[in-house]
Scaffold this motif. Structure first.
Motif, short mmCIF file in Angstrom:
data_model
loop_
_atom_site.label_atom_id
_atom_site.label_comp_id
_atom_site.label_asym_id
_atom_site.label_seq_id
_atom_site.Cartn_x
_atom_site.Cartn_y
_atom_site.Cartn_z
N ALA A 366 0.83 -1.20 0.00
CA ALA A 366 0.00 0.00 0.00
C ALA A 366 0.87 1.26 0.00
O ALA A 366 0.52 2.27 -0.62
N LYS A 367 2.01 1.19 0.68
CA LYS A 367 2.92 2.34 0.71
C LYS A 367 3.43 2.67 -0.69
O LYS A 367 3.43 3.84 -1.11
N ASN A 368 3.85 1.63 -1.43
CA ASN A 368 4.33 1.87 -2.79
C ASN A 368 3.20 2.28 -3.72
O ASN A 368 3.40 3.07 -4.65
N LEU A 369 1.99 1.74 -3.47
CA LEU A 369 0.85 2.13 -4.28
C LEU A 369 0.57 3.62 -4.10
O LEU A 369 0.27 4.33 -5.08
N LYS A 370 0.67 4.11 -2.88
CA LYS A 370 0.43 5.54 -2.62
C LYS A 370 1.40 6.40 -3.44
O LYS A 370 0.99 7.41 -4.03
N GLU A 371 2.65 5.97 -3.50
CA GLU A 371 3.64 6.71 -4.28
C GLU A 371 3.29 6.71 -5.76
O GLU A 371 3.41 7.73 -6.45
N HIS A 393 -14.35 3.40 0.64
CA HIS A 393 -13.56 2.81 -0.44
C HIS A 393 -12.58 3.84 -0.99
O HIS A 393 -12.71 5.05 -0.73
N VAL A 394 -11.61 3.37 -1.72
CA VAL A 394 -10.63 4.25 -2.33
C VAL A 394 -11.33 5.17 -3.33
O VAL A 394 -12.22 4.74 -4.08
N GLU A 395 -10.96 6.44 -3.32
CA GLU A 395 -11.55 7.39 -4.26
C GLU A 395 -11.38 6.90 -5.70
O GLU A 395 -10.29 6.49 -6.11
N ALA A 451 -7.34 -2.48 4.69
CA ALA A 451 -6.75 -2.10 5.97
C ALA A 451 -5.39 -1.45 5.77
O ALA A 451 -5.08 -0.41 6.37
N ALA A 452 -4.57 -2.04 4.91
CA ALA A 452 -3.24 -1.47 4.63
C ALA A 452 -3.36 -0.16 3.86
O ALA A 452 -2.57 0.77 4.06
N ILE A 453 -4.34 -0.09 2.97
CA ILE A 453 -4.57 1.13 2.19
C ILE A 453 -4.86 2.31 3.12
O ILE A 453 -4.30 3.41 2.96
N LYS A 454 -5.73 2.11 4.10
CA LYS A 454 -6.06 3.18 5.04
C LYS A 454 -4.85 3.56 5.89
O LYS A 454 -4.59 4.75 6.13
N ASP A 455 -4.12 2.54 6.33
CA ASP A 455 -2.93 2.80 7.14
C ASP A 455 -1.89 3.62 6.37
O ASP A 455 -1.16 4.42 6.97
N GLY A 457 -2.56 5.91 4.29
CA GLY A 457 -3.04 7.27 4.07
C GLY A 457 -3.53 7.55 2.68
O GLY A 457 -3.64 8.71 2.26
N ILE A 458 -3.86 6.52 1.93
CA ILE A 458 -4.43 6.71 0.59
C ILE A 458 -5.86 7.24 0.76
O ILE A 458 -6.63 6.72 1.58
N PRO A 459 -6.23 8.29 0.04
CA PRO A 459 -7.55 8.91 0.23
C PRO A 459 -8.70 7.93 -0.01
O PRO A 459 -8.70 7.17 -0.99
N VAL A 460 -9.67 7.93 0.92
CA VAL A 460 -10.86 7.09 0.80
C VAL A 460 -12.09 7.95 0.94
O VAL A 460 -12.04 9.08 1.43
N THR A 461 -13.23 7.41 0.50
CA THR A 461 -14.49 8.13 0.56
C THR A 461 -15.60 7.14 0.85
O THR A 461 -15.44 5.93 0.67
#
Length: 470
Positions: A366-371, A393-395, A451-455, A457-461
């Motif tokens: 998830a960290k690399n995905l955010k980048e 969910h992810v925007e 869970a990893a996505i939220k941790d 800090g990837i924007p969710v809605t």
């Protein structure tokens, strides 16, 4: 008197063992019946009755085998039409068990033969109900599963369920214990509690379907609202429960056949068998037999097999961790999948060591995905259930729920990478395996899921675009 709930978490199913003065009744037994027989032997008791609350759709009951081994009669409620020998009870028929009695209360609505069993203690006091799929904690049974069998609408069945609850169950005292057939996680209801035992008075206060001032029209609307299509294997399980099936020992004997990698490959090619890999998802990602389907034994195994493989007659070849082959075959048989042809001896490592071709799944943290998302807008597909997606969910994510993944195959990009996730990483790997088996290989699994996505800090809605929901 002894009452024991035997709860199976992966099916969210409760079977019941009741003993009084050396006589035993079993209610809604699982397919593997040896534990009930052993329990009765330990109590120096005899199994006298096998009660079935209805023809189950979500699992294959052990009633036929248990009756064969013990001689105990199988008892159904009024209108049941099994093709094997059984007692079809009359409404309010009483069965003596030691010092207690069990009364069959016909409660149609979930199915036409649905029956609640009322246990009275040795003083004649109403003590407990075994409500099957008529009444759950927090919910009632869905009224849409028996439509084809009855030539009735779900609204017609819901109306019958309303009458059953009001006329047979709600008049009972508040201190009557409720023992349902299912808890949270079952597809037989919409809003089941995580609790598996309760009291009727609490249900009258908290269960939306038991509101005292509820009209029949209100009940029908609320009970039928938001029902998702039932899993495809449900009618096939009903057929097995109604007509009978092979003894589980025969199923185990057929399925626990060790196969060399070459034998495994030959049988897969000649029979069209599904190669089912039940290892942990992390192991599957690192390497698996091409076109094999992943459904891990340590997740919600049996219901996902039923929902995604669907045809209980489908030949299956197993890839499992050494020592878990028989467990897997038993758990497959619980939902009617009896056609396991054998397993890969030595597991995936044997396949790999023999030099056979294997596949992997690309994965990203998830960290690399955010980048990556900060550089470009990447296509992300969420395979969680509708309620999970609607909650958060992810925007700009696409919603392609795993239950109906085959309906969304045309929505996945053909020529560029796309990213898949679920809540924690189990269902997304199932989805990835299905997509790869369909020739879609340009996917990347998001490790750790939402869970990893939220941790990270990837924007969710929680905004849901209506066009994304089907």
């Amino acid at each position: 008197m002894k009452i024991e709930q035997i709860y199976t978490g992966c099916l969210a199913q409760g079977a019941y063992y009741i003993e009084s003065k050396g006589e035993v009744a079993i209610i809604d037994p699982l397919r593997e019946v040896t534990p009930y027989i052993k329990k009765a032997d330990q109590d120096k008791a005899k199994i006298k009755y096998i009660f079935e609350t209805h023809f189950h759709a979500d699992f294959v009951s052990g009633h036929v085998t248990l009756s064969k081994l013990t001689g105990a009669p199988i008892i159904y409620g009024p209108t049941a039409t099994p093709t094997f020998d059984a007692v079809v009870a009359e409404d309010n028929q009483v069965f003596q068990l030691g010092e207690i009695t069990i009364t069959a209360l016909h409660t149609p609505g979930h199915t036409m033969e649905s029956t609640t069993y009322l246990l009275k203690d040795k003083t004649g006091k109403d003590y407990a109900i075994f409500s099957g799929d008529t009444l759950f904690l927090g919910d009632v049974g869905r009224p849409d599963l028996a439509q084809k069998a009855t030539n009735m609408t779900q609204e017609d069945l819901a109306g019958l369920l309303f009458d059953s609850l009001r006329n047979k169950i709600m008049p009972l005292a508040d201190d009557v214990i409720v023992y349902p057939a299912h808890g949270a996680g079952s597809a037989c209801g919409k809003n089941l509690s995580k609790q598996t035992v309760g009291v009727l008075g609490e249900q009258k206060k908290t269960n939306y379907a038991l509101r005292a001032n509820m009209t029949k029209d209100e009940f029908i609307k609320e009970v039928t609202d938001g029902l998702l299509p039932p899993p495809q294997y449900f009618p096939l399980n009903v057929k097995m429960n109604k007509e009978g099936y092979d003894d589980i020992e025969d199923v185990i004997e057929r399925g626990t056949k060790p196969l060399t990698p070459k034998e495994f490959e030959t049988i897969a090619t000649n029979t069209g068998a599904v190669v089912l890999d039940v290892r942990h998802q992390d192991e599957f990602i690192k390497g698996h037999i091409p076109r094999s389907i992943f459904i891990g034994i340590d997740g919600g195994f049996a219901p996902w097999v039923g929902a995604l493989i669907a045809d209980v007659n489908q030949p299956i070849l197993l890839v499992a961790d050494t020592g878990r082959e028989e467990e897997t075959i038993i758990r497959l048989s619980r939902v009617g999948f009896d056609n396991t042809l054998g397993y890969l001896e030595g597991g995936f490592e044997a396949w790999k060591n023999e030099g056979f071709e294997y596949d992997t799944i690309s994965s990203i943290s998830a960290k690399n995905l955010k980048e990556e998302l900060q550089k470009e807008n990447l296509p992300i597909f969420d395979v969680r259930k509708e309620g999970e997606f609607a909650s958060e969910h992810v925007e700009n994510a696409h919603h392609t729920p795993l239950d109906y993944l085959n309906d969304y195959l045309t929505e996945f990009p053909e020529n560029k990478p796309f990213y898949v996730h679920c809540a924690g990483g189990y269902r997304s790997v199932i989805a990835a395996s299905i997509l790869k088996s369909r020739g879609i290989h340009n996917l990347v699994d998001i490790s750790g899921g939402f869970a990893a996505i939220k941790d990270a800090g990837i924007p969710v809605t929680n905004y849901v675009c209506p066009s994304t929901l089907k």
